[in-house]
Design a protein around this motif. Structure first.
Motif, PDB file in Angstrom:
ATOM      1  N   SER A   1       0.831  -1.206   0.000  1.00 59.24           N
ATOM      2  CA  SER A   1       0.000   0.000   0.000  1.00 59.24           C
ATOM      3  C   SER A   1       0.856   1.243   0.000  1.00 59.24           C
ATOM      4  O   SER A   1       0.527   2.249  -0.631  1.00 59.24           O
ATOM      5  N   PHE A   2       2.000   1.234   0.684  1.00 60.58           N
ATOM      6  CA  PHE A   2       2.854   2.408   0.730  1.00 60.58           C
ATOM      7  C   PHE A   2       3.443   2.723  -0.639  1.00 60.58           C
ATOM      8  O   PHE A   2       3.648   3.885  -0.982  1.00 60.58           O
TER       9      PHE A   2
ATOM     10  N   ILE B   1       0.834   4.619  -2.593  1.00 52.80           N
ATOM     11  CA  ILE B   1       0.761   6.022  -2.174  1.00 52.80           C
ATOM     12  C   ILE B   1       1.942   6.797  -2.736  1.00 52.80           C
ATOM     13  O   ILE B   1       1.825   7.934  -3.186  1.00 52.80           O
TER      14      ILE B   1
ATOM     15  N   SER C   1       2.354   7.995   5.129  1.00 51.46           N
ATOM     16  CA  SER C   1       0.961   8.148   5.546  1.00 51.46           C
ATOM     17  C   SER C   1       0.724   9.451   6.282  1.00 51.46           C
ATOM     18  O   SER C   1      -0.416   9.885   6.426  1.00 51.46           O
TER      19      SER C   1
ATOM     20  N   ALA D   1      -3.321   3.633   4.994  1.00 51.92           N
ATOM     21  CA  ALA D   1      -3.414   4.037   3.581  1.00 51.92           C
ATOM     22  C   ALA D   1      -4.799   4.596   3.313  1.00 51.92           C
ATOM     23  O   ALA D   1      -5.617   3.975   2.628  1.00 51.92           O
TER      24      ALA D   1
ATOM     25  N   THR E   1      -3.405  -5.793  -2.696  1.00 51.57           N
ATOM     26  CA  THR E   1      -2.724  -5.042  -1.648  1.00 51.57           C
ATOM     27  C   THR E   1      -2.169  -6.012  -0.613  1.00 51.57           C
ATOM     28  O   THR E   1      -2.883  -6.906  -0.151  1.00 51.57           O
TER      29      THR E   1
END
Length: 1454
Positions: free
Chosen positions: A74-75, A78, A98, A484, A500
């Protein structure tokens, strides 16, 4: 985090037996209470369950998915969304990606960047973000926001594109495939490609005539061992640029201007976009760039277009290549071996796991793998064999066709409610196949409709799983949304897309329980409803998975549909349709399933009634029935929430083919609701009978369930007995109720109650009454007092009543009283008087079957008191013992060791200190005494005496100290004896001296006289060795004392027996003689004699005994050698066999010996008397050689038995020599007669007669004749031969007696003349003249002969051995004897006496009968049997051949 990855705890692993494995659903239902707590579990089948692999490998071709590992996290998503466009350093205050979201939101809430700057609200925003107020914190936050986040805000809102001015360029507007740039590739690009001049020059050299431009991007790249396909040059990457010049004189360079400022100056700072080929100044960009970026660079417009694409860009794209199973396996193995640089089977699973999470978490490294996921088994065949399939199973594998663990059968088995779903759902009711490689992963997800799933790994390397229990699903979703948030804002159902992944350690840090396992080949992994799970493959493998649902899933299934409605997610199947299908088959349903269906159907009908009533109130009046079960699922989906409609839906004529569910009645269209039509599958009146049918099916079970629920929820006095619980269990077994949660709970409560009854009864009985006496302590299952209190509370909290509860409460009160009393005793001082009280408390504790914390303390106190008592008893016992010297070291050590294990106490510590001090001193002197005794050279007596005085002052028993004291006393005694020995007038005896030396050597003290005594002993030993060398023969069996002393035993064992029988003689009647019967007696008598005189007297007695024994032996030997008719009974020689052949006769013992038995290799000395081996005892050295030995011994001045014997031998020799000389001087006297009157014949004739009378065999040497020899001469000769000294007188006397003594006048006694063999007349005349005299002599000898010899001669007379008539007839003509001996058999006795024996040395036997034997050789001569050594029996049985004939007959043979 990747380097510090910590594996989560392992999930449960089950290994069912063959019986448990037979029913998969029963087994899963059994393990569900344990396994669902971890979300996943692993099942190992029995070892013999090995289904064949039935998939068609040749037909299996698939296109895998491309997985970029760091794209799944997920990072990274982003980062791609927000931060890959930022080339400036990261925000130093908010490091976590985040945390970029809160400042953007806060600034937007305050009115935007311009408003916040004008109103100076940055400090307020910093405090909202959690920063402490400080100097210029707002200014720092504004600087970072303006540098990092504000450009992104402008980019996101499109403000950064407002100033972009596109020049009029004629370009090919064909779509170009967008390829995301690679940060790592850009950073690692070559310097020549990244510097401004080269990059700018490349664009400047382009010719107008060549409009075709090829970007120099690599075709194929390999990073971290993986291959990522790039489009080939020319495939979507060819950029055509056409230039439409408004004026012919426009230059090519003027067209490259900055789209922001419109200027073409500062060409070295002008950037070209690798996506659209637009130009921008580095200082015109927002934010401005200080340097030209490396690698590919995209302009803000291209980035905006890329970010505006749909969000499914985060998914996994399909590969361009189609793989076979073999090709994929080769690629997978090659990738893993190259990546880890080792064979695939040697890579540890832990290493792969850590590397996987490192790659997932990193942003710089881009590793791409491929995963063959969701391959339909219906198309290529399942890995399990199926009926009527392409794979033909053998007879031994047919059991796997119908096996419940065959994934083709599990989803559609009776216990699975999915059997009531009419459609075949690929991946849910039909298995899916998965072909994995190293690092290929499956992201966090839950199964469709929150169902169960089961995965079987057919073969290959392990698959690593991570799972979270179903109750933590909401928590896991919340954590991922918090970490996230932007992803979930754009995609609420992100976790349902399998795209994910998040590190398990991150989830565990936020409180989410995570479990892991490694699934190996041949193992199952089961996931439970709503259990999130993810994982990856360790290498090339092949797995198969399918879903199933049990009745306990049904409430979760309806809850999942409501959850899908909120997420606007489509359903795989209609839950209401499945329930209605089961209701139509109520008669066939299981009672438990019917009950579950009834409950679910009641909820469904209530909700449907409320929804229909709601839309009716909204104005929907039109309705019609629709066969929704005949439509496809996509034809009956809700327009809003995408839920599959079944019971009812709303439609409008304006939107044909579309409908909404009743939950979203307002979302269909803008038409009036009155125009809507309610389409329904069943009316409510149709649904109620269906529910009632199911209810009736479940009534029996429901009634039982109600009673069970009532019993379980009873309180206080309404509680039932355990018997009631047992009856309910029996009822469930008789009615075959399924094993559900309620029944398991009832069974568990009943089992708990029964166990509590058993434990309570055991506590009341107090069975373990001997645990302390037997050395026990707390048992493994023993309760503590606190546990017993809890147990009593548990008894009262049980849903049933137990009669043991009040009794156990009373027992608990008694235990508490015992604890109070014990505490009082333990607080008192330790004393011996408290032992009975403590022992009484311990005896009382035997009644309590609980673990009492006071018991160890009481035992310690009792051990302390008993230890003090043991110390006192040991001290008292040591004082009263025989030694009376105190405690021994072992006792002190034992007491100290026992005291060390005790708990500390002042009294014990004081006693321990005293014991330890005494032990230290005792051990010190004990070691010192041992060292004094072992030191070399030894210490003096004075030093040891001083140490002894110190040791005696220690009140302890010291063994080495006592040994030291005893050693000192022994040394003093030895010195006194040595001093007395030196001061005494007598010479010491060797044995006493040797014994003193040995005792002195054993005393570890320096003794001055010892060295001198050892010297005397050594001198005596050297003297004995010299004497032995002088007297003893080589390899002699005799000792020196045996040779020097007169013999006590003469003639061997037989003579010993004869000597014992002759004790009536006067000499054997003496008591002293009886004590000297062996050499040991003589040695003992000599050693005990006080002086030499007594020793000489002893040896004199032995001499007399020797002469007596020898006289007896000579007489016995002479008697057994007398002539006899049969001499086979005579035993002679050392071999103890009859005489035969040539013999030798000993001059001393007069025994006969075979020449072959005793004759040595050297010739015998003719001038010396021959002695047998028993009589020849020494070398007989001359007297001159012996006298120096005696003189040297006298100088030593030590008495030894051998010295006394040597002295006696010399004295005896000198005495005998004097006697022999006296006899020699008398030989000249004519009146002296040494022979008897009967010896009036010639010496030769006398010797012949005496020999013939004495012997019955032929002897090689001449012996001294004993007939007519005086006793004086015989005794003199015998004693001379007994002497172990060589004297000339002995040889002279022997020759005189051997040849016969002559008178002084010389009448011929000493002369002998050989007889002529042919002078027969002279022989006959001589025999005729002395015939009468021989008869008279024979008669006299007969009367004086012993009785045994006369008996041997009193046998039947026979003159010769008889021969067979044939042999006599054959030999008579051949007889050529000149003497006519062949006719001797017919002559008279008188004629027989006239015959001459032709033997070389005839013995001339005399008597009334003479035995003859005739030679069977060629001479036929007659011989005396005694002369040739032949017995009568031998002559009769065998032929005799004389020596002459034997030699004559042997010559031709040679």
């Amino acid at each position: 985090m990747a380097c510090n990855f910590k594996p989560p705890p392992e999930c449960p692993v089950f290994e069912p037996s063959r019986e448990e494995f037979a029913d998969p659903f029963a087994f899963i239902n059994k393990i569900r209470p344990i396994a669902e707590k971890s979300g996943i579990c692993k099942v190992r089948p029995p070892p013999d369950w090995q289904p064949p692999f039935a998939c068609d490998v040749d037909r299996l071709h698939f296109t895998p998915r491309i997985q970029r590992l760091n794209d799944a996290t997920s990072f990274k998503k982003i980062w791609v969304l927000y931060y890959c466009v930022l080339t400036s350093p990261s925000f130093p205050v908010c490091l976590s990606p985040s945390r970029f979201f809160p400042p953007c939101q806060l600034v937007a809430d305050e009115g935007g960047f311009d408003t916040v700057c004008q109103d100076r609200r940055w400090t307020k925003i910093a405090m909202k973000m959690g920063f402490a107020p400080g100097k210029a914190v707002g200014s720092h936050l504004r600087g970072h926001y303006e540098r990092i986040l504000y450009p992104y805000h402008l980019f996101q809102t499109g403000s950064s594109l407002l100033c972009v001015q596109k020049p009029m360029l004629a370009q090919n507007t064909s779509d170009k495939e967008y390829k995301s740039h690679d940060l790592v590739q850009r950073q690692n690009a070559l310097a020549g490609d990244s510097c401004p001049p080269s990059r700018r020059a490349k664009r400047m050299k382009m010719e107008p005539e060549g409009p075709e431009l090829n970007f120099t991007q690599p075709n194929l790249r390999r990073r971290m061992g993986s291959f990522v396909a790039k489009p080939e040059p020319g495939e979507g990457m060819t950029l055509w640029i056409s230039f439409a010049a408004s004026k012919e004189n426009d230059s090519f360079v003027d067209l490259y201007v900055c789209l922001i400022c419109g200027s073409g100056s500062d060409e070295d700072r002008l950037l070209l976009c690798d996506g659209c080929d637009d130009s921008y100044h580095t200082f015109c960009l927002i934010p401005p760039l200080h340097d030209v970026p490396k690698g590919d660079w995209r302009c803000p417009k291209c980035l905006s277009q890329e970010c505006g694409k749909p969000q499914d860009a985060f998914g996994f794209e399909q590969a361009q290549r189609d793989y076979s199973l073999r090709a994929f396996g080769e690629m997978a193995d090659s990738f893993k071996s190259d990546y880890f640089n080792m064979p695939v089977h040697m890579v540890p699973t832990e290493l792969v796991e850590k590397e996987f999470w490192r790659l997932v978490s990193t942003i710089e490294e881009d590793v791409t793998v491929e995963y063959g996921a969701d391959i339909a088994s219906k198309e290529f065949g399942s890995g399990f064999p199926i009926k009527n399939g392409r794979f033909k199973v053998g007879p031994g594998d047919e059991k796997y066709l119908n096996c419940g663990w065959n994934l083709n059968n599990m989803a559609m088995m009776t216990p699975s409610v999915l059997t009531h779903v009419t459609a075949d759902i690929c991946g849910m009711t039909l298995p899916w196949l998965y072909v994995g490689m190293c690092f290929s992963s499956f992201c966090w997800h839950i199964e469709d409709h929150w169902s169960y799933s089961i995965n079987y790994l057919h073969w290959g390397e392990p698959k690593t799983w991570y799972g979270a229990p179903g109750f933590a699903a909401v928590q896991l979703e919340a954590v991922m949304k918090r970490l996230a948030p932007e992803l979930f804002e754009s995609q609420p159902d992100l976790l349902h897309q399998l795209v994910t992944i998040m590190n398990p350690n991150t989830l565990m840090e936020h409180g989410v329980p995570i479990y892991r396992t490694n699934q190996c080949a041949g193992e199952f992994v089961i996931t439970f409803p709503r259990a999130y799970h993810s994982g990856f493959n360790q290498g090339f493998n092949f797995a198969e998975a399918v879903n199933f649902c049990t009745l306990d899933w049904m409430p979760l299934g309806r809850q999942c549909v409501d959850h899908y409605r909120l997420l606007n997610r489509y359903c795989v199947f209609s839950h209401d349709e499945m329930v209605c299908n089961m209701a139509t088959k109520a008669d066939c349903l299981d009672v438990v399933l019917a009950s579950a269906v009834h409950k679910d159907m009641a909820v469904m009908i209530r909700e449907e009634r409320e929804l229909r009533e709601k839309v009716r109130k909204m104005g929907v009046v039109q309705c019609e029935q629709a066969e929704y079960d005949l439509l496809q699922d996509d034809e009956r989906q809700c327009l809003k929430c995408r839920t599959t409609c079944y019971l009812s839906a709303l439609t409008c004529p304006c939107r044909s083919g579309l409908q909404v569910c009743l939950h979203h009645a307002l979302d269909l269209c803008s038409c009036p609701i009155s125009s809507y039509t309610l389409r329904y599958r069943f009316t409510l009146d149709d649904l109620y009978p269906m529910m009632n049918a199911v209810k009736q099916r479940a009534e029996s079970y429901d009634g039982w369930a109600c009673r069970v629920t009532e019993v379980l929820e009873a309180k206080l006095d309404k509680k039932r007995s355990v018997a009631m619980f047992r009856s309910l269990l029996e009822e469930s077994e008789s009615n075959l109720f399924p094993d559900n949660d309620l029944l398991r709970h009832l069974r568990l409560i009943t089992q708990d109650a029964e166990k509590c009854c058993s434990v309570a009864q055991q506590l009341l009985n107090g069975k373990r009454q001997t645990r302390f006496r037997s050395g026990g302590g707390k048992s493994q299952n023993q309760l503590t007092v606190e546990e017993m209190r809890s147990f009593v509370r548990q008894l009262y909290n049980l849903p049933c009543s137990l009669p043991q509860a009040p009794l156990l409460k009373e027992l608990l009160n008694r235990i508490e009283d015992f604890q109070q009393h014990s505490e009082k005793v333990l607080n008192e001082e330790v004393s011996v008087d408290s032992v009975p009280e403590i022992q009484g408390l311990l005896d009382i504790s035997f009644q309590f079957d609980v673990s009492l914390p006071e018991l160890p303390l009481l035992r310690e106190r009792l051990e302390q008191a008993r230890w003090l008592q043991a110390v006192r008893q040991a001290e008292e016992g040591a004082d009263t013992s025989s030694s009376g010297r105190g405690l021994s070291l072992d006792v002190m050590r034992k007491l100290i060791d026992q005291g060390v294990g005790l708990s500390p106490h002042p009294v014990l510590e004081k006693a321990m200190a005293c014991l330890q001090e005494l032990l230290t001193i005792s051990e010190l002197w004990e070691d010192k005494a041992r060292a004094l005794l072992k030191d070399r050279p030894p210490h003096t007596l004075e030093e040891l005496s001083s140490a002894v005085r110190e040791v005696e002052g220690i009140p302890a028993y010291l063994p080495n100290g006592l040994i030291l004291l005893d050693t000192v006393n022994k040394a003093k005694e030895w010195l006194q004896e040595a001093e007395a020995l030196q001061q005494g007038g007598r010479m010491p005896v060797l044995d006493l001296l040797t014994e003193m030396v040995q005792r002195g050597r054993a005393i570890p003290i320096q003794l001055d006289p010892l060295e001198r005594l050892e010297g005397l002993v050594n001198e005596v030993q050297a003297w004995k060795e010299l004497a032995a060398k002088t007297f003893l023969m080589k390899n002699s069996p005799y000792t020196l004392l045996e040779v020097l002393c007169p013999r006590c035993e003469v003639g061997g064992a037989s003579l010993k027996r004869k000597a014992k029988k002759a004790k009536e003689s006067p000499l054997h009647g003496k008591k002293k003689a009886a004590k000297l019967e062996s050499l040991s007696d003589v040695d003992k008598a000599l050693s005990e004699s006080k002086d030499s005189a007594s020793a000489m007297a002893t040896l004199g007695e032995v001499r007399l005994k020797e002469l007596e024994s020898l006289s007896t032996l000579r007489a016995a030997n002479e008697s057994k050698l007398l002539p006899a008719a049969d001499c086979s009974d005579v035993k002679v020689c050392v071999c103890q066999k009859p005489p035969m052949g040539a013999m030798l006769q000993c001059e001393l013992c007069r025994d006969a010996f075979h020449s072959v038995c005793v004759r040595g290799p050297a010739e015998a000395k003719p001038a010396h008397a021959w002695l047998c081996p028993l009589c020849q005892r020494s070398e007989k050295p001359p007297l001159e050689k012996i006298l120096p030995l005696l003189a040297s011994l006298q100088r030593i001045r030590v008495r030894v038995p051998e010295g006394d014997a040597l002295r006696y031998l010399i004295e005896r020799t000198v005495s005998w020599q004097r006697r022999a000389r006296q006899v020699s001087t008398r030989w000249g006297d004519p009146d002296v007669q040494y022979l008897t009157p009967a010896a009036a014949v010639s010496p030769s004739q006398e010797w012949s007669r005496s020999s013939a009378a004495q012997t019955v065999f032929y002897t090689e040497q001449r012996c001294i004749p004993l007939q007519g020899l005086s006793a004086e001469l015989e005794e003199l000769m015998v004693e001379g031969l007994l002497l172990q000294v060589s004297l000339p007188e002995t040889q002279q006397l022997y020759r005189v007696l051997l040849n016969g003594m002559t008178s002084p006048t010389g009448n011929g006694h000493g002369n002998t003349s050989p007889r002529e063999p042919g002078d027969k007349s002279k022989l006959l005349n001589s025999q005729g003249k002395n015939k009468d005299e021989r008869k008279v002599k024979h008669r006299v000898e007969w009367e004086g002969m012993p009785a045994g010899a006369r008996e041997r001669l009193l046998k039947p007379r026979r003159k010769k051995a008889r021969m067979s008539r044939e042999k006599r007839c054959e030999r008579r003509p051949a007889s050529a004897s000149p003497t006519g001996l062949s006719d001797l058999s017919q002559s008279d006795d008188s004629e027989e006496d006239m015959i001459v024996c032709p033997a070389e040395r005839c013995l001339q036997p005399e008597g009334d009968e003479v035995f003859w034997v005739q030679c069977d050789g060629s001479c036929n001569q007659w011989f005396h049997m005694a002369c040739v050594g032949v017995s009568a029996e031998l002559a009769e049985k065998e032929d005799y051949v004389c020596v002459s004939c034997a030699i004559k007959d042997a010559r031709p043979r040679k």
